[in-house]
Enzyme design. Sequence first.
Site, PDB file in Angstrom:
ATOM      1  N   TYR A 152     102.930  -1.082  45.940  1.00 16.13           N
ATOM      2  CA  TYR A 152     103.560  -0.866  47.424  1.00 16.13           C
ATOM      3  C   TYR A 152     103.752   0.584  47.448  1.00 16.13           C
ATOM      4  O   TYR A 152     104.526   1.184  46.642  1.00 16.13           O
ATOM      5  CB  TYR A 152     104.868  -1.829  47.481  1.00 16.13           C
ATOM      6  CG  TYR A 152     105.529  -1.482  48.681  1.00 16.13           C
ATOM      7  CD1 TYR A 152     105.369  -1.964  49.741  1.00 16.13           C
ATOM      8  CD2 TYR A 152     106.910  -0.654  48.513  1.00 16.13           C
ATOM      9  CE1 TYR A 152     106.071  -1.767  51.175  1.00 16.13           C
ATOM     10  CE2 TYR A 152     107.681  -0.477  49.797  1.00 16.13           C
ATOM     11  CZ  TYR A 152     107.113  -1.085  51.136  1.00 16.13           C
ATOM     12  OH  TYR A 152     107.708  -0.844  52.141  1.00 16.13           O
ATOM     13  N   ASP A 253     102.748   8.440  43.432  1.00 17.10           N
ATOM     14  CA  ASP A 253     103.653   8.148  44.397  1.00 17.10           C
ATOM     15  C   ASP A 253     104.921   7.872  43.592  1.00 17.10           C
ATOM     16  O   ASP A 253     105.011   6.872  42.884  1.00 17.10           O
ATOM     17  CB  ASP A 253     103.338   6.773  45.170  1.00 17.10           C
ATOM     18  CG  ASP A 253     104.233   6.386  46.230  1.00 17.10           C
ATOM     19  OD1 ASP A 253     105.330   6.974  46.213  1.00 17.10           O
ATOM     20  OD2 ASP A 253     104.212   5.622  46.928  1.00 17.10           O
ATOM     21  N   LYS A 280     113.940   8.333  48.591  1.00 16.56           N
ATOM     22  CA  LYS A 280     114.944   7.887  47.823  1.00 16.56           C
ATOM     23  C   LYS A 280     115.956   8.821  47.287  1.00 16.56           C
ATOM     24  O   LYS A 280     116.646   9.431  47.684  1.00 16.56           O
ATOM     25  CB  LYS A 280     114.493   7.133  46.739  1.00 16.56           C
ATOM     26  CG  LYS A 280     113.475   5.887  47.061  1.00 16.56           C
ATOM     27  CD  LYS A 280     114.078   4.670  47.376  1.00 16.56           C
ATOM     28  CE  LYS A 280     112.614   3.628  47.474  1.00 16.56           C
ATOM     29  NZ  LYS A 280     112.910   2.525  48.245  1.00 16.56           N
TER      30      LYS A 280
HETATM   31  C1  LIG Z   1     106.302   3.595  45.499  1.00 15.20           C
HETATM   32  C2  LIG Z   1     106.771   3.595  46.910  1.00 15.20           C
HETATM   33  N1  LIG Z   1     106.236   4.223  47.682  1.00 15.20           N
HETATM   34  C3  LIG Z   1     106.752   4.410  49.190  1.00 15.20           C
HETATM   35  C4  LIG Z   1     107.902   3.641  49.723  1.00 15.20           C
HETATM   36  C5  LIG Z   1     108.257   3.656  51.073  1.00 15.20           C
HETATM   37  O1  LIG Z   1     109.482   4.585  51.010  1.00 15.20           O
HETATM   38  P1  LIG Z   1     110.264   4.270  52.524  1.00 15.20           P
HETATM   39  O2  LIG Z   1     110.851   2.940  52.330  1.00 15.20           O
HETATM   40  O3  LIG Z   1     111.277   5.500  52.235  1.00 15.20           O
HETATM   41  O4  LIG Z   1     109.400   4.329  53.763  1.00 15.20           O
HETATM   42  C6  LIG Z   1     108.619   2.911  48.877  1.00 15.20           C
HETATM   43  C7  LIG Z   1     109.629   2.032  49.090  1.00 15.20           C
HETATM   44  O5  LIG Z   1     110.334   1.439  48.356  1.00 15.20           O
HETATM   45  C8  LIG Z   1     108.071   2.838  47.399  1.00 15.20           C
HETATM   46  O6  LIG Z   1     108.857   2.105  46.526  1.00 15.20           O
END
Ligand SMILES: Cc1ncc(COP(=O)(O)O)c(C=O)c1O
Length: 444
Positions: A152, A253, A280
């Site tokens: 994700y 990521d 986060k």
């Molecule tokens: C690994 C990862 N990338 C991107 C995102 C997306 O972040 P946001 O919810 O701040 O858009 C998340 C969200 O949980 C994530 O876990």
Amino acid sequence: MTATDRREAFRQPLSESARLHEHAKKVMPGGNTRTTVHLDPYPAYANRGHGALVVDAEGEERYDFLNNYTSLIHGHADPDINAAVIEQLQRGTAFGMPTPHEVELAQLIVDRIPSVEQLRFTNSGTEAVMSAIQAARAFTGRPKIAKFEGSYHGSYDYAGVSTLAPESVWDEPAPLSTAYYHGAPQGMLDDVVVLRYNDTEMMERLIESHKSELAAVLIDPMPWRMGLIAGEAAFLERLRDLTRTHGIVLIFDEVISLRAAYGGVQSVVGVTPDLTTMAKIIGGGFPVGAVGGSAEIMAVFDPRGGKPKVPHGGTFSANPMTMVAGLTAMQKMTQQEFDRLEALGAYIREGLAEAMDGARVEGQVTGHGSLFGVHLHRRKLSDYRSSAGTPPERARVSAVYDGLLAHGIILAPQLTGCLSTPMTETEANLLLDAFSSALRETEA
Ligand SMILES: Cc1ncc(COP(=O)(O)O)c(C=O)c1O
């Protein structure tokens, strides 16, 4: 009424959460504005939080090991963050001008993560991933990206491909690009090469065969949605070699995994990406994201001298509320504090494994630093398919999740969780006791 009965109060038809959900259904589809927080038939609504605790709309307290999906590293209503935010609130919440705080937070992150020479702020992790993909395309002049099945990365179109990979497509020789939402255009699916996590042979084969079209490989070095499986060192090193050889931008990521160590998981595995996406914890509880990396690639965003290769704005990008909250949160996260959370995390991971042994439940525990995940099976965990769980396993995971809620503990429904700094061994032991009870009750 027992404590457990009280904590189940939100499920009663006349509860405040039930009433709120009835109302919500009228004004939001399914009563929901964030798919992640939907629970059947409806979730408990939050009223307030302080430190490690969340109080629901019925007034019942639970220990929060979810921390708004890992973003609240200092738990709820941290007094230092509150003070900084209140001060900024009185000075203005947003300007059509940059502020000193964004420079300070950018400097702090650059100082901690050697691969990040420069960065830009966004409003979410989704946007950070989108900007990273755009930067890689602008830098390489190539259209495609590769990513890993089941990983994700938020809801940007390309990053969402194959986040869900139903078992019906598992018979294919290589993972198919599956759409995250109905109506996704085929052209978008064709521009995403899907790989399997920790499968070096498949990764080599697919990257070699698409090398001249690939702008980037996007990987989470410890994907939460796959239950915090670790990217194996040899696999990540090979990925680094391959991408470097073929001029493909390697994007880590670290939206969640940044909380696992002072320099993110990249500092633990010793693999240096070209770009890193963050979010986060760097927002101190406020909406945030950031993309950072080598100055050479980040130059695609440079607006000096006319239109940049990648124009990037955002009315609230680097807004001072988020910046002061993030700066305060990150300054409090010293190396010692990361070490303390790592030790507490290790204590929890060991305790969870012991609890499963004690209850004669087959299982294993994953995670690093302040992150932990429980799997109710002993298969080797290497990728999405091995972590997904069979239908009976998923039913037991749900039962344990419900049991934990009833015992006053919040984790993610797939049984992943994280620590916040107000937590000590006291909260850790409460989690472990609740987990043992939930296991016993589930197996009974
Ligand atoms: C690994 C990862 N990338 C991107 C995102 C997306 O972040 P946001 O919810 O701040 O858009 C998340 C969200 O949980 C994530 O876990």
